[in-house]
Design a protein around this motif. Structure first.
Motif, PDB file in Angstrom:
ATOM      1  N   ILE A  63     103.963  79.905 123.482  1.00 25.30           N
ATOM      2  CA  ILE A  63     103.079  81.071 123.355  1.00 25.30           C
ATOM      3  C   ILE A  63     103.865  82.333 123.644  1.00 25.30           C
ATOM      4  CG2 ILE A  63     101.034  82.240 124.251  1.00 25.30           C
ATOM      5  CD1 ILE A  63      99.823  79.551 124.897  1.00 25.30           C
ATOM      6  N   LYS A  64     103.893  83.228 122.665  1.00 24.47           N
ATOM      7  CA  LYS A  64     104.548  84.520 122.818  1.00 24.47           C
ATOM      8  C   LYS A  64     103.510  85.600 122.515  1.00 24.47           C
ATOM      9  CE  LYS A  64     109.194  82.900 121.591  1.00 24.47           C
ATOM     10  NZ  LYS A  64     108.835  81.465 121.649  1.00 24.47           N
ATOM     11  N   LEU A  65     103.319  86.513 123.445  1.00 22.86           N
ATOM     12  CA  LEU A  65     102.261  87.511 123.345  1.00 22.86           C
ATOM     13  C   LEU A  65     102.796  88.921 123.499  1.00 22.86           C
ATOM     14  CD1 LEU A  65      99.661  85.801 125.695  1.00 22.86           C
ATOM     15  CD2 LEU A  65      99.452  85.997 123.208  1.00 22.86           C
ATOM     16  N   ASP A  66     102.247  89.845 122.723  1.00 22.83           N
ATOM     17  CA  ASP A  66     102.484  91.275 122.950  1.00 22.83           C
ATOM     18  C   ASP A  66     101.395  91.784 123.875  1.00 22.83           C
ATOM     19  OD1 ASP A  66     104.720  91.467 121.353  1.00 22.83           O
ATOM     20  OD2 ASP A  66     103.617  92.127 119.573  1.00 22.83           O
ATOM     21  N   LEU A  67     101.787  92.328 125.006  1.00 21.03           N
ATOM     22  CA  LEU A  67     100.845  92.969 125.927  1.00 21.03           C
ATOM     23  C   LEU A  67     100.879  94.458 125.621  1.00 21.03           C
ATOM     24  CD1 LEU A  67      98.917  92.859 128.348  1.00 21.03           C
ATOM     25  CD2 LEU A  67     100.907  93.022 129.851  1.00 21.03           C
ATOM     26  N   VAL A  68      99.866  94.957 124.927  1.00 20.90           N
ATOM     27  CA  VAL A  68      99.849  96.337 124.445  1.00 20.90           C
ATOM     28  C   VAL A  68      99.143  97.221 125.468  1.00 20.90           C
ATOM     29  CG1 VAL A  68      99.225  97.857 122.539  1.00 20.90           C
ATOM     30  CG2 VAL A  68      99.780  95.454 122.092  1.00 20.90           C
ATOM     31  N   ILE A  69      99.844  98.263 125.911  1.00 21.92           N
ATOM     32  CA  ILE A  69      99.312  99.177 126.934  1.00 21.92           C
ATOM     33  C   ILE A  69      99.619 100.616 126.528  1.00 21.92           C
ATOM     34  CG2 ILE A  69      99.418  97.520 128.832  1.00 21.92           C
ATOM     35  CD1 ILE A  69     102.115  98.693 129.626  1.00 21.92           C
ATOM     36  N   PRO A  70      98.885 101.597 127.068  1.00 20.90           N
ATOM     37  CA  PRO A  70      99.068 102.987 126.629  1.00 20.90           C
ATOM     38  C   PRO A  70     100.279 103.686 127.223  1.00 20.90           C
ATOM     39  CG  PRO A  70      97.301 102.849 128.239  1.00 20.90           C
ATOM     40  CD  PRO A  70      97.692 101.437 127.925  1.00 20.90           C
ATOM     41  N   SER A  71     100.765 103.213 128.364  1.00 19.77           N
ATOM     42  CA  SER A  71     101.915 103.837 129.019  1.00 19.77           C
ATOM     43  C   SER A  71     102.528 102.826 129.972  1.00 19.77           C
ATOM     44  CB  SER A  71     101.490 105.107 129.777  1.00 19.77           C
ATOM     45  OG  SER A  71     100.505 104.805 130.750  1.00 19.77           O
ATOM     46  N   ALA A  72     103.732 103.127 130.418  1.00 20.32           N
ATOM     47  CA  ALA A  72     104.407 102.208 131.338  1.00 20.32           C
ATOM     48  C   ALA A  72     103.528 101.941 132.549  1.00 20.32           C
ATOM     49  CB  ALA A  72     105.747 102.802 131.766  1.00 20.32           C
ATOM     50  N   ASP A  73     103.424 100.687 132.932  1.00 23.23           N
ATOM     51  CA  ASP A  73     102.515 100.298 134.002  1.00 23.23           C
ATOM     52  C   ASP A  73     103.126  99.124 134.756  1.00 23.23           C
ATOM     53  OD1 ASP A  73     100.442  99.444 135.610  1.00 23.23           O
ATOM     54  OD2 ASP A  73      98.912  99.522 134.047  1.00 23.23           O
ATOM     55  N   PRO A  74     103.400  99.281 136.055  1.00 22.26           N
ATOM     56  CA  PRO A  74     103.991  98.168 136.806  1.00 22.26           C
ATOM     57  C   PRO A  74     103.094  96.930 136.838  1.00 22.26           C
ATOM     58  CG  PRO A  74     103.319  99.955 138.284  1.00 22.26           C
ATOM     59  CD  PRO A  74     103.250 100.485 136.892  1.00 22.26           C
ATOM     60  N   ALA A  75     101.784  97.119 136.642  1.00 17.79           N
ATOM     61  CA  ALA A  75     100.894  95.956 136.585  1.00 17.79           C
ATOM     62  C   ALA A  75     101.255  95.051 135.420  1.00 17.79           C
ATOM     63  CB  ALA A  75      99.443  96.420 136.475  1.00 17.79           C
ATOM     64  N   ALA A  76     101.719  95.653 134.318  1.00 23.50           N
ATOM     65  CA  ALA A  76     102.105  94.857 133.152  1.00 23.50           C
ATOM     66  C   ALA A  76     103.296  93.955 133.488  1.00 23.50           C
ATOM     67  CB  ALA A  76     102.432  95.767 131.979  1.00 23.50           C
ATOM     68  N   GLU A  77     104.211  94.464 134.273  1.00 22.02           N
ATOM     69  CA  GLU A  77     105.379  93.667 134.652  1.00 22.02           C
ATOM     70  C   GLU A  77     104.981  92.499 135.543  1.00 22.02           C
ATOM     71  OE1 GLU A  77     108.259  96.305 136.312  1.00 22.02           O
ATOM     72  OE2 GLU A  77     108.290  97.622 134.554  1.00 22.02           O
ATOM     73  N   ILE A  78     103.965  92.701 136.375  1.00 23.08           N
ATOM     74  CA  ILE A  78     103.477  91.601 137.210  1.00 23.08           C
ATOM     75  C   ILE A  78     102.836  90.527 136.330  1.00 23.08           C
ATOM     76  CG2 ILE A  78     101.846  90.980 139.028  1.00 23.08           C
ATOM     77  CD1 ILE A  78     102.295  93.734 140.250  1.00 23.08           C
ATOM     78  N   VAL A  79     102.027  90.954 135.372  1.00 23.22           N
ATOM     79  CA  VAL A  79     101.430  90.000 134.438  1.00 23.22           C
ATOM     80  C   VAL A  79     102.520  89.248 133.690  1.00 23.22           C
ATOM     81  CG1 VAL A  79     100.025  89.769 132.361  1.00 23.22           C
ATOM     82  CG2 VAL A  79      99.295  91.321 134.173  1.00 23.22           C
ATOM     83  N   GLN A  80     103.521  89.967 133.224  1.00 24.78           N
ATOM     84  CA  GLN A  80     104.627  89.348 132.494  1.00 24.78           C
ATOM     85  C   GLN A  80     105.301  88.272 133.338  1.00 24.78           C
ATOM     86  OE1 GLN A  80     108.224  91.783 131.962  1.00 24.78           O
ATOM     87  NE2 GLN A  80     108.149  91.285 129.771  1.00 24.78           N
ATOM     88  N   SER A  81     105.564  88.590 134.601  1.00 26.91           N
ATOM     89  CA  SER A  81     106.255  87.657 135.497  1.00 26.91           C
ATOM     90  C   SER A  81     105.384  86.439 135.812  1.00 26.91           C
ATOM     91  CB  SER A  81     106.641  88.383 136.780  1.00 26.91           C
ATOM     92  OG  SER A  81     107.157  87.492 137.747  1.00 26.91           O
ATOM     93  N   GLN A  82     104.112  86.667 136.087  1.00 24.60           N
ATOM     94  CA  GLN A  82     103.238  85.562 136.463  1.00 24.60           C
ATOM     95  C   GLN A  82     103.011  84.601 135.292  1.00 24.60           C
ATOM     96  OE1 GLN A  82      99.656  87.083 138.301  1.00 24.60           O
ATOM     97  NE2 GLN A  82     100.748  87.885 140.080  1.00 24.60           N
ATOM     98  N   LEU A  83     102.880  85.118 134.101  1.00 21.25           N
ATOM     99  CA  LEU A  83     102.687  84.243 132.946  1.00 21.25           C
ATOM    100  C   LEU A  83     103.988  83.538 132.560  1.00 21.25           C
ATOM    101  CD1 LEU A  83     100.147  86.151 130.669  1.00 21.25           C
ATOM    102  CD2 LEU A  83      99.746  84.429 132.438  1.00 21.25           C
TER     103      LEU A  83
END
Length: 508
Positions: free
Chosen positions: A356-376
């Motif tokens: 599974i490869k996913l694009d996590l689309v967000i409006p601006s840089a967000d450290p929460a996105a990096e946490i999601v990336q790491s946990q998944l």
């Protein structure tokens, strides 16, 4: 106590919690910047409004700044209850499908137009019909509005006892109907009946206000002028407060400790903020329930709290804080962190690590996105973070597969639920999907008076049904934080709202 007397005596008791310089637009009034002297609030705002028409601005975080200019039918007290504002009282008919708001007599907008039922009627109709309205989805229960002098009669499409909570300053800041005849002009020149009157606006940069002597509660407004400035780089806000450039500022959790060490007061405003991961179950791989459950089990909420909130936040698995009337204790920790279970569910769904490869689309840089990336990544899902400045268009069109969202909540708990879980909810990326039984649970909440003994249980049951949604995974909550100099007295602790009533500024 009857519905009529209950509303008249208590209101509706509800819930218990820089940009390029452009031409200067001058409002009616003095036509210039605030003069020196007097009690001046100098507010550095991180959410400086792009739009000053409340219909266009919508119910997002900017409503706090717009509330300088505008008043609403109701406002929110320190318990989150709807209490009188432009309306001094209201009452429902016996069937619960019509509510009449009784306006205060003698009020006028800052352009001299009367604040009457016709003005409120125009405001509601404009919010429902104006092409660029961000509020039409909040007003689906309103069938029609009739104006009778100072009485606003709101006929409803259904029994709905949430209306007094709904028609507060988040959803119905009332603009002068004369000014609203030119919505584009109103959008950069607010004309309301709030505590302050705009005297100068530099779009995206600065707005200056003076006290409105005709505001209905002007006797309890002790601030003479307001200088609202778009907050500069976050690193300079604390020094700006220390040097007197500002005396009040929005801050982030990472700035709070520095503000305290600088001798500033940090105001922790209670609120209904909640961040979540948004999934579109109409698109692969989230059309597989096991993948949805795998993502739920892969999320360690406490990591968001520890890394992002600096001790001010909390883990959350609901859109409400624990202890709030709509928080459902039975649903606490329904989807606990369990990475082993997550990997097992992915295997059962036929996916090997890396499939599974996913694009996590967000409006601006967000450290929460990096946490999601790491946990998944830890459970075998590869996430590519993609920043799209135009993110809102595909998100609200429900074209994205995977995204992040954070809300500031709503004054009506039911509105919060329908926004997240309803078939047309703006925060439901999986429209038209909704959890089974949600519509019935919502209808029961609407049919229950806010002061009914069983209202909390009915509301929590609706939360419980909503949390079955496969479209959202809640992560953490962080309060609204502000720093102020000690010259500003304490602010009322109204949930999510900034209330300047009674606030004083010393050292004139």
């Amino acid at each position: 106590m009857s519905l009529r007397n209950s509303a008249r005596l208590r209101g509706a008791i509800g819930i218990a919690l820089v940009a390029a310089l452009a031409a200067v637009l001058t409002a009616c009034g003095s036509g210039g910047a605030a003069t020196s002297g007097g009690a001046t609030l100098k507010w550095a705002s991180s959410s400086f409004p792009k739009h000053w028409d409340p219909v266009v601005s919508g119910s997002g975080a900017q409503f706090r700044e717009l509330a300088l200019s505008y008043a609403a039918l109701t406002r929110t007290d320190d318990q989150g209850r709807a209490v009188p504002d432009l309306a001094q009282s209201w009452d429902y008919n016996s069937a619960g499908d019509q509510v009449t708001f009784h306006l205060r007599p003698g009020l006028k907008f800052s352009d001299g137009e009367p604040v009457d039922a016709a003005a409120v009627q125009a405001a509601i109709e404009r919010a429902k019909k104006q092409q660029n309205s961000a509020l039409f989805g909040d007003l689906t229960s309103i069938k029609s509005v009739t104006a009778n002098g100072l009485d606003v009669v709101v006929a409803l499409t259904q029994v709905d006892h949430q209306i007094p909570q709904l028609l507060g300053e988040r959803v119905l800041q009332v603009a002068s109907p004369k000014a609203a005849q030119d919505p584009a002009k109103l959008d950069q020149n607010p004309v309301g009946a709030g505590p302050f009157v705009l005297t100068q606006l530099i779009p995206g940069t600065k707005a200056v206000f003076k006290k409105n002597p005709d505001y209905w509660d002007a006797a309890n407004i002790h601030i003479d002028s307001v200088e609202l400035t778009s907050a500069p780089d976050a690193s300079t806000v604390v020094s700006g407060l220390q040097t007197g450039v500002y005396n009040f500022a929005d801050i982030t959790p990472s700035q709070a400790d520095a503000a305290k060490k600088a001798g500033l007061d940090v105001f922790v405003q209670p609120g209904f903020n909640a961040s979540n991961i948004s999934l579109n179950i109409n698109k692969a791989p989230f059309d597989n329930d096991k993948v949805v459950d795998a993502v739920r089990a892969a999320i360690n909420r406490q990591e968001f709290v520890d890394k992002l909130t600096f001790g001010y936040g909390s883990a959350t698995d609901q859109p409400f804080p624990e202890g709030y009337i709509a928080y459902d204790p039975q649903s606490k920790n329904r989807y606990p962190y369990d990475p082993a279970k997550s990997r097992q569910l992915l295997a059962e769904a036929g996916y090997k690590p890396g499939d599974i490869k996913l694009d996590l689309v967000i409006p601006s840089a967000d450290p929460a996105a990096e946490i999601v990336q790491s946990q998944l990544a830890a459970v075998g899902i590869t996430v590519n973070i993609k920043v799209d400045k135009n993110w809102s268009t595909p998100f609200f069109a429900k074209d994205l597969t995977f995204s992040l969202y954070g809300t500031t909540g709503r004054d009506s708990a039911l509105q919060t639920l329908t926004a997240h879980f309803g078939p047309n909810g703006p925060l439901n990326l999986s429209t038209p999907y909704e959890p089974a039984g949600f519509e019935d649970a919502v209808a029961k909440v609407r049919q229950t008076p806010l002061d009914a003994p069983d209202y909390p249980a009915v509301l929590q049951a609706a939360t419980r049904v909503g949390l079955q949604s496969k479209a959202l995974v809640f992560t953490y909550s962080s309060p609204n934080l502000f720093a102020k100099t000690k010259s500003i007295s304490n602010l009322p602790g109204n949930p999510a709202h900034i209330d300047w009533t009674g606030v004083t500024i010393s050292g004139r």
